[in-house]
Design a protein around this motif. Sequence first.
Motif, mmCIF file in Angstrom:
data_model
loop_
_atom_site.group_PDB
_atom_site.id
_atom_site.type_symbol
_atom_site.label_atom_id
_atom_site.label_comp_id
_atom_site.label_asym_id
_atom_site.label_seq_id
_atom_site.Cartn_x
_atom_site.Cartn_y
_atom_site.Cartn_z
ATOM 1 N N THR A 65 0.817 -1.216 0.000
ATOM 2 C CA THR A 65 0.000 0.000 0.000
ATOM 3 C C THR A 65 0.856 1.273 0.000
ATOM 4 O O THR A 65 0.337 2.338 -0.303
ATOM 5 N N ARG A 66 2.112 1.144 0.300
ATOM 6 C CA ARG A 66 2.973 2.320 0.258
ATOM 7 C C ARG A 66 3.426 2.628 -1.172
ATOM 8 O O ARG A 66 3.415 3.775 -1.588
ATOM 9 N N THR A 67 3.785 1.601 -1.906
ATOM 10 C CA THR A 67 4.314 1.811 -3.259
ATOM 11 C C THR A 67 3.289 1.568 -4.351
ATOM 12 O O THR A 67 3.466 2.012 -5.483
ATOM 13 N N GLY A 68 2.224 0.832 -4.012
ATOM 14 C CA GLY A 68 1.237 0.474 -5.025
ATOM 15 C C GLY A 68 1.633 -0.742 -5.849
ATOM 16 O O GLY A 68 0.885 -1.157 -6.742
ATOM 17 N N ILE A 69 2.774 -1.335 -5.558
ATOM 18 C CA ILE A 69 3.205 -2.520 -6.304
ATOM 19 C C ILE A 69 2.314 -3.695 -5.931
ATOM 20 O O ILE A 69 2.042 -3.940 -4.761
ATOM 21 N N SER A 125 -5.650 0.121 -4.202
ATOM 22 C CA SER A 125 -5.899 0.701 -2.871
ATOM 23 C C SER A 125 -6.193 2.181 -2.973
ATOM 24 O O SER A 125 -5.744 2.865 -3.910
ATOM 25 N N ASP A 126 -6.977 2.660 -2.035
ATOM 26 C CA ASP A 126 -7.235 4.079 -1.863
ATOM 27 C C ASP A 126 -6.730 4.419 -0.471
ATOM 28 O O ASP A 126 -7.415 4.155 0.530
ATOM 29 N N ASN A 127 -5.526 4.946 -0.404
ATOM 30 C CA ASN A 127 -4.905 5.165 0.894
ATOM 31 C C ASN A 127 -5.624 6.228 1.713
ATOM 32 O O ASN A 127 -5.576 6.211 2.943
#
Length: 126
Positions: free
Chosen positions: A53-57, A72-74
């Motif tokens: 969720t930090r990088t979107g990988i 994800s929608d952080n």
Amino acid sequence: EVQLQASGGGLVQAGGSLILSCEASGFPFENFAIGWFRQAPGKEREGISCINTRTGITYDQDSMKGRFTISSDNAKNTVYLQMTSLKPEDTAVYYCARRDRSSCQGSWWDNGMDYWGKGTQVTVSS
């Protein structure tokens, strides 16, 4: 308290689509990867996708690539699973889980998941 709430399941016809949501609370969202899993009656639980969720990988199991997409929608602390071209064999209870680290590397489907949501039922009719 760590909580993961999966929602969005339901009954859909074969060929249809659904979007599942996993709303997380009780921990810093971007510090932990989130995975989606499913378990069909009489079968073992299987991993679908994982997202850092930090990088979107994202990491996807080969068997569902192209039909299932994790995102994800952080801002909302929410991870989604978009499912398309659904088949009767996709019928299962779908779960989201938190990994004990931010990365999905290293067999994410098999280790490190420390908190689980309650699951949401997806039924695909033929």
